[in-house]
Design a protein around this motif. Structure first.
Motif, PDB file in Angstrom:
ATOM      1  N   ARG A  26     -44.043  44.159  34.891  1.00  0.00           N
ATOM      2  CA  ARG A  26     -44.891  43.085  34.363  1.00  0.00           C
ATOM      3  C   ARG A  26     -44.245  42.445  33.135  1.00  0.00           C
ATOM      4  NH1 ARG A  26     -50.179  41.532  34.974  1.00  0.00           N
ATOM      5  NH2 ARG A  26     -51.147  40.628  33.144  1.00  0.00           N
ATOM      6  N   GLY A  27     -43.646  43.251  32.281  1.00  0.00           N
ATOM      7  CA  GLY A  27     -42.961  42.708  31.106  1.00  0.00           C
ATOM      8  C   GLY A  27     -41.772  41.840  31.472  1.00  0.00           C
ATOM      9  N   VAL A  28     -41.016  42.255  32.477  1.00  0.00           N
ATOM     10  CA  VAL A  28     -39.856  41.472  32.911  1.00  0.00           C
ATOM     11  C   VAL A  28     -40.306  40.153  33.525  1.00  0.00           C
ATOM     12  CG1 VAL A  28     -37.954  41.412  34.569  1.00  0.00           C
ATOM     13  CG2 VAL A  28     -38.350  43.468  33.227  1.00  0.00           C
ATOM     14  N   LEU A  29     -41.338  40.179  34.361  1.00  0.00           N
ATOM     15  CA  LEU A  29     -41.794  38.958  35.028  1.00  0.00           C
ATOM     16  C   LEU A  29     -42.516  38.005  34.082  1.00  0.00           C
ATOM     17  CD1 LEU A  29     -42.968  40.392  38.454  1.00  0.00           C
ATOM     18  CD2 LEU A  29     -40.865  39.157  37.938  1.00  0.00           C
ATOM     19  N   ASN A  30     -43.005  38.493  32.946  1.00  0.00           N
ATOM     20  CA  ASN A  30     -43.651  37.629  31.961  1.00  0.00           C
ATOM     21  C   ASN A  30     -42.666  37.075  30.940  1.00  0.00           C
ATOM     22  OD1 ASN A  30     -46.253  37.667  32.925  1.00  0.00           O
ATOM     23  ND2 ASN A  30     -46.799  39.511  31.807  1.00  0.00           N
ATOM     24  N   ASN A  31     -41.393  37.258  31.181  1.00  0.00           N
ATOM     25  CA  ASN A  31     -40.359  36.758  30.294  1.00  0.00           C
ATOM     26  C   ASN A  31     -40.425  35.228  30.238  1.00  0.00           C
ATOM     27  OD1 ASN A  31     -38.027  36.301  28.854  1.00  0.00           O
ATOM     28  ND2 ASN A  31     -36.799  37.732  30.049  1.00  0.00           N
ATOM     29  N   PRO A  32     -40.303  34.635  29.039  1.00  0.00           N
ATOM     30  CA  PRO A  32     -40.414  33.170  28.922  1.00  0.00           C
ATOM     31  C   PRO A  32     -39.350  32.401  29.704  1.00  0.00           C
ATOM     32  CG  PRO A  32     -40.535  34.196  26.759  1.00  0.00           C
ATOM     33  CD  PRO A  32     -40.211  35.284  27.742  1.00  0.00           C
ATOM     34  N   ILE A  33     -38.268  33.043  30.091  1.00  0.00           N
ATOM     35  CA  ILE A  33     -37.219  32.341  30.826  1.00  0.00           C
ATOM     36  C   ILE A  33     -37.703  31.899  32.212  1.00  0.00           C
ATOM     37  CG2 ILE A  33     -36.110  34.299  31.959  1.00  0.00           C
ATOM     38  CD1 ILE A  33     -33.434  33.085  31.031  1.00  0.00           C
ATOM     39  N   PHE A  34     -38.742  32.531  32.736  1.00  0.00           N
ATOM     40  CA  PHE A  34     -39.249  32.186  34.063  1.00  0.00           C
ATOM     41  C   PHE A  34     -40.285  31.066  34.039  1.00  0.00           C
ATOM     42  CE2 PHE A  34     -38.024  36.710  34.868  1.00  0.00           C
ATOM     43  CZ  PHE A  34     -36.981  36.411  35.727  1.00  0.00           C
ATOM     44  N   ARG A  35     -40.711  30.610  32.888  1.00  0.00           N
ATOM     45  CA  ARG A  35     -41.746  29.578  32.809  1.00  0.00           C
ATOM     46  C   ARG A  35     -41.321  28.250  33.426  1.00  0.00           C
ATOM     47  NH1 ARG A  35     -44.148  31.100  26.948  1.00  0.00           N
ATOM     48  NH2 ARG A  35     -45.233  32.964  27.655  1.00  0.00           N
ATOM     49  N   PRO A  36     -40.120  27.727  33.140  1.00  0.00           N
ATOM     50  CA  PRO A  36     -39.737  26.461  33.797  1.00  0.00           C
ATOM     51  C   PRO A  36     -39.662  26.596  35.322  1.00  0.00           C
ATOM     52  CG  PRO A  36     -38.278  26.912  31.958  1.00  0.00           C
ATOM     53  CD  PRO A  36     -39.130  28.128  32.152  1.00  0.00           C
ATOM     54  N   LEU A  37     -39.189  27.726  35.805  1.00  0.00           N
ATOM     55  CA  LEU A  37     -39.132  27.949  37.248  1.00  0.00           C
ATOM     56  C   LEU A  37     -40.536  27.976  37.840  1.00  0.00           C
ATOM     57  CD1 LEU A  37     -37.450  28.596  39.762  1.00  0.00           C
ATOM     58  CD2 LEU A  37     -37.674  31.009  39.160  1.00  0.00           C
ATOM     59  N   GLY A  38     -41.475  28.596  37.165  1.00  0.00           N
ATOM     60  CA  GLY A  38     -42.854  28.648  37.638  1.00  0.00           C
ATOM     61  C   GLY A  38     -43.497  27.277  37.664  1.00  0.00           C
ATOM     62  N   LYS A  39     -43.247  26.467  36.645  1.00  0.00           N
ATOM     63  CA  LYS A  39     -43.818  25.119  36.612  1.00  0.00           C
ATOM     64  C   LYS A  39     -43.216  24.238  37.699  1.00  0.00           C
ATOM     65  CE  LYS A  39     -44.970  25.228  31.740  1.00  0.00           C
ATOM     66  NZ  LYS A  39     -44.741  24.661  30.407  1.00  0.00           N
ATOM     67  N   THR A  40     -41.908  24.377  37.917  1.00  0.00           N
ATOM     68  CA  THR A  40     -41.255  23.607  38.974  1.00  0.00           C
ATOM     69  C   THR A  40     -41.780  24.008  40.341  1.00  0.00           C
ATOM     70  OG1 THR A  40     -39.268  23.476  37.615  1.00  0.00           O
ATOM     71  CG2 THR A  40     -39.023  22.989  39.959  1.00  0.00           C
ATOM     72  N   THR A  41     -41.932  25.298  40.573  1.00  0.00           N
ATOM     73  CA  THR A  41     -42.441  25.784  41.847  1.00  0.00           C
ATOM     74  C   THR A  41     -43.859  25.291  42.091  1.00  0.00           C
ATOM     75  OG1 THR A  41     -41.079  27.753  41.600  1.00  0.00           O
ATOM     76  CG2 THR A  41     -42.848  27.865  43.211  1.00  0.00           C
ATOM     77  N   TYR A  42     -44.696  25.299  41.077  1.00  0.00           N
ATOM     78  CA  TYR A  42     -46.070  24.827  41.226  1.00  0.00           C
ATOM     79  C   TYR A  42     -46.096  23.332  41.525  1.00  0.00           C
ATOM     80  CZ  TYR A  42     -51.033  24.204  40.333  1.00  0.00           C
ATOM     81  OH  TYR A  42     -52.346  23.904  40.455  1.00  0.00           O
ATOM     82  N   CYS A  43     -45.234  22.558  40.884  1.00  0.00           N
ATOM     83  CA  CYS A  43     -45.163  21.116  41.150  1.00  0.00           C
ATOM     84  C   CYS A  43     -44.746  20.851  42.586  1.00  0.00           C
ATOM     85  CB  CYS A  43     -44.182  20.466  40.181  1.00  0.00           C
ATOM     86  SG  CYS A  43     -44.008  18.697  40.417  1.00  0.00           S
ATOM     87  N   VAL A  44     -43.763  21.580  43.085  1.00  0.00           N
ATOM     88  CA  VAL A  44     -43.331  21.418  44.474  1.00  0.00           C
ATOM     89  C   VAL A  44     -44.462  21.805  45.420  1.00  0.00           C
ATOM     90  CG1 VAL A  44     -41.735  22.312  46.213  1.00  0.00           C
ATOM     91  CG2 VAL A  44     -40.889  21.691  43.960  1.00  0.00           C
TER      92      VAL A  44
END
Length: 70
Positions: A26-44
Motif C-alpha cells: 500500500r505504501g509503494v502504490l501510494n507513492n506520489p510518482i504514480f499520481r500523473p499516471l493515475g490521472k492520465t488513466t482516468y482521463c482515458v
C-alpha cells in the motif's frame, strides 16, 4: 488453472488494498510518482466511450466482427 489463480490472487490483493490492509504494498502504490499516471488513466477511461461512438458513428457500411474491429 494458473490464470484463475493469478486472477484470484490479484482480486484478493485489490480488495485488501481497498479496505486498508497491505502495509508495504500500500505504501509503494501510494507513492506520489504514480499520481500523473493515475490521472492520465482516468482521463482515458472517461474519453474512451466517446472515441468508440465517434469511430463507429462514421462508418457507412454494416459492422462485421473482424480482428481489426476487436
Amino acid at each position: 488453472l494458473s490464470k484463475n489463480l493469478w486472477g484470484a490472487l490479484f482480486g484478493v490483493l485489490f480488495v485488501g488494498l481497498a479496505f486498508g490492509v497491505g502495509g508495504f504494498i500500500r505504501g509503494v502504490l501510494n507513492n506520489p510518482i504514480f499520481r500523473p499516471l493515475g490521472k492520465t488513466t482516468y482521463c482515458v477511461f472517461l474519453c474512451h466511450l466517446f472515441v468508440i461512438r465517434v469511430t463507429l458513428g462514421n462508418i457507412r457500411q454494416p459492422i462485421y466482427v473482424s480482428d481489426m474491429r476487436i
